[in-house]
Design an enzyme around this catalytic site. Structure first.
Site, PDB file in Angstrom:
ATOM      1  N   HIS A 187       0.762  -1.122   0.002  1.00 44.67           N
ATOM      2  CA  HIS A 187       0.032   0.371  -0.099  1.00 44.67           C
ATOM      3  C   HIS A 187       0.655   1.300   0.087  1.00 44.67           C
ATOM      4  CE1 HIS A 187      -2.951   2.744   2.290  1.00 44.67           C
ATOM      5  NE2 HIS A 187      -3.382   2.480   0.881  1.00 44.67           N
ATOM      6  N   GLU A 202       1.032  -0.565  -4.879  1.00 47.90           N
ATOM      7  CA  GLU A 202      -0.251   0.202  -5.000  1.00 47.90           C
ATOM      8  C   GLU A 202       0.206   1.575  -4.905  1.00 47.90           C
ATOM      9  OE1 GLU A 202      -3.774   2.552  -3.619  1.00 47.90           O
ATOM     10  OE2 GLU A 202      -1.619   2.172  -2.671  1.00 47.90           O
ATOM     11  N   HIS A 239      -0.716  10.687  -2.619  1.00 46.17           N
ATOM     12  CA  HIS A 239      -2.147  10.098  -2.176  1.00 46.17           C
ATOM     13  C   HIS A 239      -2.863  11.294  -1.906  1.00 46.17           C
ATOM     14  CE1 HIS A 239      -5.176   9.021   0.714  1.00 46.17           C
ATOM     15  NE2 HIS A 239      -5.296   7.873   0.078  1.00 46.17           N
ATOM     16  N   GLU A 261      -4.897   4.016  -8.491  1.00 44.94           N
ATOM     17  CA  GLU A 261      -5.731   4.792  -8.117  1.00 44.94           C
ATOM     18  C   GLU A 261      -6.053   6.009  -8.547  1.00 44.94           C
ATOM     19  OE1 GLU A 261      -8.653   6.311  -4.194  1.00 44.94           O
ATOM     20  OE2 GLU A 261      -6.923   4.807  -3.900  1.00 44.94           O
TER      21      GLU A 261
END
Length: 303
Positions: free
Chosen positions: A47, A74, A89, A155
Site C-alpha cells: 500500500h 499500490e 495520495h 488509483e
C-alpha cells in the site's frame, strides 16, 4: 382484493422472468493477465509502496518493496498544475512533504523540489530519518520506467480532469496495459477509463461494490456480469462488515480477485486469508510475507 393481487402479480412475474434471463446470460469476469501471471498464491500488495516502512508513494518505497519481494505495488495519481501525472495520495502537500497547499497548484518542477520524506516517522515524531535524503514526488512515467515488469495497482484520485486519457496514454507508451489494475472511488472516472482503455483491468467502484453486496444478500449474485476484474474492499465500513466470507465466495464465483485493504496486523491477515481473501493491501508488506512463509529478503536491504 383479487384485482390487487392480479395487479401485483404481473410486475412480479416480469421481474422473475427478467432475473431468470439475466442469470442465464450473465458471465463472470475473465481473469486478467496481470493477475494470472502471479499464480494462485495470496498476493501481497504494498500500500503506497509500504507506507508503514518507508516514505509513501516514492521511488525509494517502491524500490524497497520490490526488493522485499511483494507481488504488486499500490499507488495514487494526481495532476500537477502543468498536467503531469504525479504519484501522491493526498490532494494537498502538507501531510507528507515540507510543502503546503494543493498539489494541483504547483507545476512539476515545484513539486519535485519538495522533500517527500520530510514528514515520515516511525516513532511518533521523535525522529525523521528520511528528511534531506533526496526523497521526492515521482512522476508516473518515472515509476513505469523504473519498474516495467512489476504489477501495479493504480488509483485515480481526481475526477473530471482528463486523468483517464493521460493514464491510458502513459500505460500504452510504456507497454504496460497488462501490468496494472486501475481503481477509483469515482464511478464516472472508472467508466470513462474503461471506455478509453478497455484492455486494462479495473477494480469495482463504490457503486459496483454496493450492488454486489445487495445482490449477495438477496441471493441474486448470479445475474451479475462484472465490468471489472478485482474487488478491492475494506473488511468493515461504517461499522458494518463488508468482506464477509459469503461475499468473498460470491465474488470469486463471478471471476473476481478479492483484495482487502488496509490490513496491517498478522492475526487479521490470517483470518481474512482463511475466509477467502486472495490479496492483502498492506502498509507492512514484510508482515504479510512473513505470515505466508515467504522470504522478505529484508536483511539484504542496506540503509
Amino acid at each position: 382484493m383479487l384485482r390487487v393481487a392480479r395487479f401485483l402479480l404481473v410486475p412480479l412475474l416480469l421481474i422473475a422472468i427478467a432475473l431468470l434471463v439475466l442469470s442465464q446470460t450473465s458471465r463472470p469476469a475473465t481473469p486478467p493477465k496481470v493477475l494470472t501471471s502471479l499464480g494462485d498464491r495470496p498476493l501481497v500488495i504494498a500500500h503506497r509502496g509500504g507506507k508503514g516502512l518507508w516514505p509513501e508513494n516514492s521511488l525509494f518505497a517502491f524500490e524497497r518493496a520490490t526488493a522485499l519481494g511483494v507481488d504488486m505495488l499500490e499507488m495514487d495519481l494526481h495532476l500537477s498544475a502543468d498536467g503531469e501525472l504525479v504519484v501522491i495520495h493526498d490532494s494537498t502537500l502538507d501531510r507528507t512533504t515540507n510543502g503546503q497547499g494543493p498539489v494541483a497548484a504547483l507545476d512539476l518542477d515545484q513539486l519535485q523540489a519538495l522533500d517527500a520524506g520530510y514528514r515520515w516517522t516511525a516513532d511518533g515524531g521523535q525522529s525523521y530519518p528520511y528528511r534531506g535524503q533526496g526523497v521526492r514526488i515521482p512522476t508516473f512515467d518515472e515509476v513505469l520506467a523504473r519498474f516495467p515488469t512489476t504489477p501495479k495497482v493504480i488509483e485515480i484520485k481526481v475526477p473530471d480532469a482528463g486523468m483517464e486519457a493521460r493514464l491510458c496514454d502513459a500505460l500504452t507508451t510504456h507497454d504496460q496495459l497488462d501490468r496494472v489494475i486501475v481503481g477509483s472511488f469515482y464511478e464516472r472516472s472508472l467508466q470513462l477509463f474503461r471506455e478509453q482503455c478497455p484492455a486494462v483491468a479495473t477494480s469495482a467502484g463504490p457503486g459496483s461494490v454496493r450492488l454486489l453486496v445487495a445482490l449477495n444478500l438477496l441471493g441474486l449474485s448470479s445475474v451479475l456480469s462484472p465490468s471489472y476484474q478485482a474487488l478491492q474492499i475494506p473488511e468493515r465500513h461504517s461499522g458494518l462488515t463488508v468482506a464477509s466470507e459469503r461475499l468473498m465466495r460470491t465474488a470469486q464465483a463471478r471471476g473476481l480477485n478479492v483484495q482487502l485493504w488496509t490490513i496491517n496486523e498478522q492475526p487479521v491477515m490470517r483470518r481474512l486469508l482463511d475466509q477467502g481473501a486472495q490479496g492483502l493491501i498492506t502498509d507492512y508488506p514484510d508482515r504479510a510475507l512473513q505470515l505466508l512463509g515467504r522470504s522478505t529478503r529484508i536483511s539484504a536491504l542496506g540503509d
